[in-house]
Design an enzyme around this catalytic site. Structure first.
Site, PDB file in Angstrom:
ATOM      1  N   CYS A   1     -42.717  25.394 -22.238  1.00  0.00           N
ATOM      2  CA  CYS A   1     -41.156  25.753 -21.827  1.00  0.00           C
ATOM      3  C   CYS A   1     -40.558  26.643 -23.125  1.00  0.00           C
ATOM      4  CB  CYS A   1     -40.238  24.564 -21.676  1.00  0.00           C
ATOM      5  SG  CYS A   1     -40.055  23.443 -23.012  1.00  0.00           S
ATOM      6  N   ASP A   2     -41.043  26.294 -24.240  1.00  0.00           N
ATOM      7  CA  ASP A   2     -40.491  26.986 -25.546  1.00  0.00           C
ATOM      8  C   ASP A   2     -40.816  28.588 -25.121  1.00  0.00           C
ATOM      9  OD1 ASP A   2     -41.247  24.429 -25.923  1.00  0.00           O
ATOM     10  OD2 ASP A   2     -41.234  24.893 -28.245  1.00  0.00           O
ATOM     11  N   ALA A   3     -41.905  28.938 -24.637  1.00  0.00           N
ATOM     12  CA  ALA A   3     -42.224  30.271 -24.288  1.00  0.00           C
ATOM     13  C   ALA A   3     -41.197  31.196 -23.778  1.00  0.00           C
ATOM     14  CB  ALA A   3     -43.673  30.343 -23.605  1.00  0.00           C
TER      15      ALA A   3
END
Length: 728
Positions: A166-168
């Protein structure tokens, strides 16, 4: 450090009432005491932001300079650049880019190594130096050619060639969208949007309205039996949503879907805020992770404050929570500016040193601060909203918007999407500022009284015009793209020169800052010392855009100008007049001419408005001198443009020259070594045309085809001007 939440709520609603009419009913309760109290709030927010940024600059992170950790810090620095009165923050970012060679990180497909491109693109949109995005563009183009289509399963090798965690969604897609905003290349926008939804469909929990960190968390549970959703991971997504929505076109078919996900997540995040105003490392099991945490909390404060400022979130519900979160974040700043309580890199730390800091936490704090600053500035203010619409098929980048104002104090201009304060210039009752509007899209800007802001970023001077008596009465002018001069009366009598010419000379540039004064001081402008040079020879010819009266197949040229007047001198537009005394225009006619020149930041073209005296209509030729050798000439009389790419001038490269008659040309002629674009002029009436030049070594025009494309596009843009409207 601000207001009581109830007062803040009323003030935020007052600001929104002038931005979005649907909120007007909420504004009635704002008191003058609230407005007076708000006056110090912007200063307080800016002060703590600068203190935190100064600490970070003095205590540089040891991560590699294009690492994601650093790049989040750069995001925050760029948010500060948009509001601070000190240019050192932007200077630091430019120095970083130069040190990195404007390259992305070493892992070709990995989103963490793409995020630094967000800062490169934002610097490019500000300074417009092609080198700032050239390596990034080559990198992204290669990804498009060799696109990955593998699984997002985090246990499968190669999964991180796509956005499988999700950080991407914070690191990657906003970089692609900023590159699209910089270039107008639709492929970058399409990639960012389509890949976002691939990741969302895989990792977004539609019941909880939160994102799993990656697929390895699907079956995991916290000590209390709840699903595992990390605070900072969802903070990255919320921040990523904001940084997508800042640039995503208003009419994009997927915009409503992005806004829906943003609102869903905002609602959930609001419900998970803790009593002290912060969020814990684990969103659904805060009791197991009791530590205060600044980085995820900073991202939520940024995202929620942005939504309130945009009118996307109900200020009555979200305003107090945002203010409470900001107060808690500020409480985590030491007296020396060090931001504390930043969760370290690693898997789910339950306990960490309260004094721990990280550059990405600073980035989140500064992003939050930029929106809290805007909230404070808008508190009790009544900004006018300027909407700039682009109905054309091309990106209108680095172009000036012009809005008519009443007489009075000069306002400042704030970008409604990002909170950045823009350089502006007032000429008479008209206000100018630079915009970047995609094809078939619009952008909003807020006009605020200058006394609402404790500081304004210093302007970048991008145009300049002046009389040069120390160099035989030249008159010179420039934008951040090109420079010109014409000759004055003193050169006619100079024993070495004795030059009679009203032709237009060209000075080519490879830098975006002013060079005219510097080059005249040095006197060494016939050699390229890294900024450009004067190798163009005009002599008595028309040069690049000089006028003549065309009669009986002959040129009837004026002599050198005899008078001048500067009407405006930057930073975004320079305007001046030159007067040419009477001369024989053929067929027994005497004419004189007054020319008003106007050059804009971001433009290779100069607008010229000529007024001739006399009793009869004139055929005016706008000339381009032709050179010996293999040059490339093209014209379109109906569209009114002529373009010439000169033969190469040795190692100095090639110059392009162009003229445009917006109302169309009456014909094209060649005489006395000049290519003439012809038009009809009525005595006393304005005869309007554009002249301009480009250079093969400027970074803007690789060859004659690129120059011709620019000229044709510029002529088309003149037929479809930006549409500017302003609220009352």
């Amino acid at each position: 450090m601000g207001h009581h939440p109830v007062l803040l709520r009323a003030a935020v609603l007052a600001a929104l009432s002038v931005m979005l009419p649907s909120y007007a009913a909420h504004a009635a309760g704002v008191t003058s005491a609230t407005q007076q109290a708000s006056a110090e709030a912007p200063k307080a927010v800016l002060s703590v932001m600068e203190r935190v940024a100064d600490w970070q600059l003095a205590n540089a992170s040891k991560h590699r300079p294009n690492d994601w950790t650093q790049a989040v810090g750069y995001n925050g620095m760029m948010a500060l650049v948009g509001i601070s009165g000190d240019r050192k923050y932007r200077d630091a970012m430019v120095q970083m880019g130069e040190k990195n060679g404007w390259k992305l990180g070493p892992n070709h497909y990995h989103a963490d190594d793409h995020i630094v491109g967000q800062t490169y693109a934002e610097l490019y949109l500000d300074l417009r130096e092609p080198k700032m995005i050239a390596p990034m563009r080559a990198h992204m183009d290669d990804i498009l050619v060799n696109r990955r289509n593998g699984t997002l399963d985090f246990t499968v090798k190669g999964n991180q060639d796509r956005w499988s965690w999700c950080d991407a969604l914070y690191m990657g897609p906003p970089s692609w969208l900023r590159l699209w905003a910089s270039t107008g290349d639709q492929r970058y926008l399409d990639f960012a949007v389509s890949e976002w939804w691939v990741t969302s469909d895989y990792l977004y929990d539609k019941e909880e309205h939160l994102y799993y960190r990656d697929s390895t968390y699907f079956a995991k549970r916290e000590a209390n039996g709840k699903k595992v959703f990390w605070s900072r991971g969802n903070g990255w997504v919320m921040g990523g949503l904001v940084r997508m929505l800042q640039y995503l076109p208003g009419k994009h078919p997927e915009r409503a879907r992005f806004e829906q996900q943003y609102r869903e997540m905002a609602e959930k995040i609001l419900s998970l805020q803790q009593d002290d105003g912060l969020w814990r490392a684990s969103l659904l099991d805060p009791a197991s992770y009791p530590m205060k945490e600044s980085s995820g909390s900073g991202l939520y404060t940024y995202a929620l404050a942005w939504g309130v400022n945009q009118g996307m979130l109900d200020a009555k519900r979200y305003g107090p929570a945002v203010h409470k979160a900001w107060q808690a974040l500020v409480a985590n700043v030491n007296a020396d500016g060090k931001l504390t309580h930043v969760q370290p890199i690693g898997a789910a730390p339950k306990i960490f040193d309260n004094e721990l800091t990280e550059v990405y936490g600073v980035g989140a704090f500064l992003l939050a601060g930029s929106e809290m600053y805007r909230m404070a500035v808008l508190d009790g203010a009544k900004p006018r909203v300027v909407t700039v619409r682009n109905d054309s098929d091309v990106l209108r980048g680095d172009e000036l918007a012009e809005v008519a104002l009443g007489r009075g104090a000069k306002p400042v201009v704030m970008d409604a999407s990002t909170s950045a304060v823009l350089t502006s210039q007032q000429i008479g009752s008209n206000l100018l500022f630079s915009v970047n509007v995609p094809a078939h899209d619009s952008r909003r800007y807020l006009l605020l009284p200058s006394n609402r802001l404790p500081a304004v970023p210093p302007p970048d001077v991008k145009t300049h015009a002046r009389f040069v008596p120390e160099r035989l009465d030249d008159f010179a002018w420039e934008s951040d793209r090109i420079a010109h001069r014409v000759y004055g009366p003193a050169i006619i009598k100079d024993p070495k020169e004795q030059l009679v010419s009203s032709g237009v000379d060209v000075w080519v540039k490879r830098v975006r800052y002013p060079v005219v004064d510097k080059w005249y001081r040095s006197g060494d402008y016939h050699k390229d010392n890294g900024e450009g040079l004067d190798y163009y020879k005009v002599g008595p010819a028309r040069g690049c855009g000089g006028t003549t009266i065309y009669a009986d197949g002959k040129l009837h040229n004026s002599s050198n100008f005899t008078g001048w007047k500067v009407l405006a001198d930057g930073p975004l537009r320079s305007v001046f007049e030159l007067r040419f005394a009477g001369w024989d225009a053929g067929q027994g006619r005497q004419v004189s001419e007054v020319k008003r020149f106007s050059i804009d930041a971001g433009s290779n073209m100069t607008r010229v408005e000529s007024r001739f005296t006399g009793k009869a209509p004139l055929t005016v030729g706008v000339g381009i001198v032709k050179r010996d050798g293999d040059g490339s000439y093209a014209s379109d009389a109906a569209q009114g443009w002529s373009s010439y790419w000169e033969p190469a001038h040795g190692e100095d490269g090639s110059t392009g020259c162009a003229v445009i008659l917006p109302s169309g040309a009456s014909g094209i002629a060649e005489a006395e070594g000049q290519q003439l674009t012809l038009g009809n002029a009525q005595p006393g009436k304005p005869f309007v045309y554009y002249l301009g030049a480009g250079w093969s070594k400027s970074g803007d025009f690789a060859d004659g085809a690129a120059w011709q494309t620019y000229v044709r596009s510029y002529a088309q843009r003149l037929q479809q001007p930006l549409k500017v409207s302003i609220s009352k």
